[in-house]
Design an enzyme around this catalytic site. Structure first.
Site, PDB file in Angstrom:
ATOM      1  CG  HIS A 133      29.375  60.855  26.453  1.00  0.00           C
ATOM      2  ND1 HIS A 133      30.065  61.993  26.832  1.00  0.00           N
ATOM      3  CD2 HIS A 133      29.611  59.931  27.413  1.00  0.00           C
ATOM      4  CE1 HIS A 133      30.691  61.776  27.958  1.00  0.00           C
ATOM      5  NE2 HIS A 133      30.427  60.524  28.356  1.00  0.00           N
ATOM      6  CG  LEU A 134      21.972  58.303  26.044  1.00  0.00           C
ATOM      7  CD1 LEU A 134      21.604  59.140  27.257  1.00  0.00           C
ATOM      8  CD2 LEU A 134      20.794  58.230  25.093  1.00  0.00           C
TER       9      LEU A 134
ATOM     10  CG  ASP B 121      32.918  53.479  26.009  1.00  0.00           C
ATOM     11  OD1 ASP B 121      32.272  54.414  26.523  1.00  0.00           O
ATOM     12  OD2 ASP B 121      34.076  53.171  26.355  1.00  0.00           O
ATOM     13  CB  ILE B 122      37.758  53.309  23.454  1.00  0.00           C
ATOM     14  CG1 ILE B 122      39.026  52.806  22.802  1.00  0.00           C
ATOM     15  CG2 ILE B 122      38.043  53.952  24.800  1.00  0.00           C
ATOM     16  CD1 ILE B 122      39.981  53.931  22.389  1.00  0.00           C
TER      17      ILE B 122
END
Ligand code: AMP
Ligand code: ZN
Length: 112
Positions: free
Chosen positions: A98-99, A30-31
């Site tokens: 998305h998980l 994740d960003i």
């Protein structure tokens, strides 16, 4: 879907810090990490929200990919959380399911 951020990541048109991919799923960091470990597992097929999902095997693959990667990275034994946000009240901001997999610290409950 050319206007979908995560479809573009899968296609390699937008860079991502990829951890894993196979025929069905793609995992990347994740960003905006909310924990020492925070990655996303997404299906390669575009599905906007969990409400549109119908393939139980594919949804299962997302979860089992998260646990496999948590074990490989090394935070599974200490514990972690997997969560999928759905629509506005769920806090979903990217409309390709998305998980989230978060670990590396104690996570509070209930969520905000
Ligand atoms: P959600 O709010 O459940 O829809 O989660 C969307 C997640 O995608 C957020 O945690 C974002 O930080 C993450 N995100 C957005 N853009 C990117 C990107 N380009 N690469 C990696 N993660 C991203
Ligand atoms: Zn998409």
């Amino acid at each position: 879907m050319s206007d979908c951020l995560f479809c573009n990541i899968i296609a390699g048109e937008i860079p991502a810090n990829k951890i894993f991919e196979d025929e069905w799923v793609y995992a990347f960091y994740d960003i905006s990490a909310q924990a020492p470990h925070h990655f996303l597992v997404i299906p390669k097929q575009h599905i906007a929200t969990l409400n549109e999902a119908t393939d139980a095997a594919l949804i299962g693959k997302l979860t089992l990919t998260a646990s496999k990667l948590a074990k490989q990275i090394g935070f599974a034994e200490a514990g972690y959380r997997v969560v999928m946000n759905c629509n506005e009240n769920g806090g979903q901001t990217v409309y390709h399911i998305h998980l989230h997999c978060l670990g590396g610290r104690a996570l509070s409950w209930p969520p905000g």
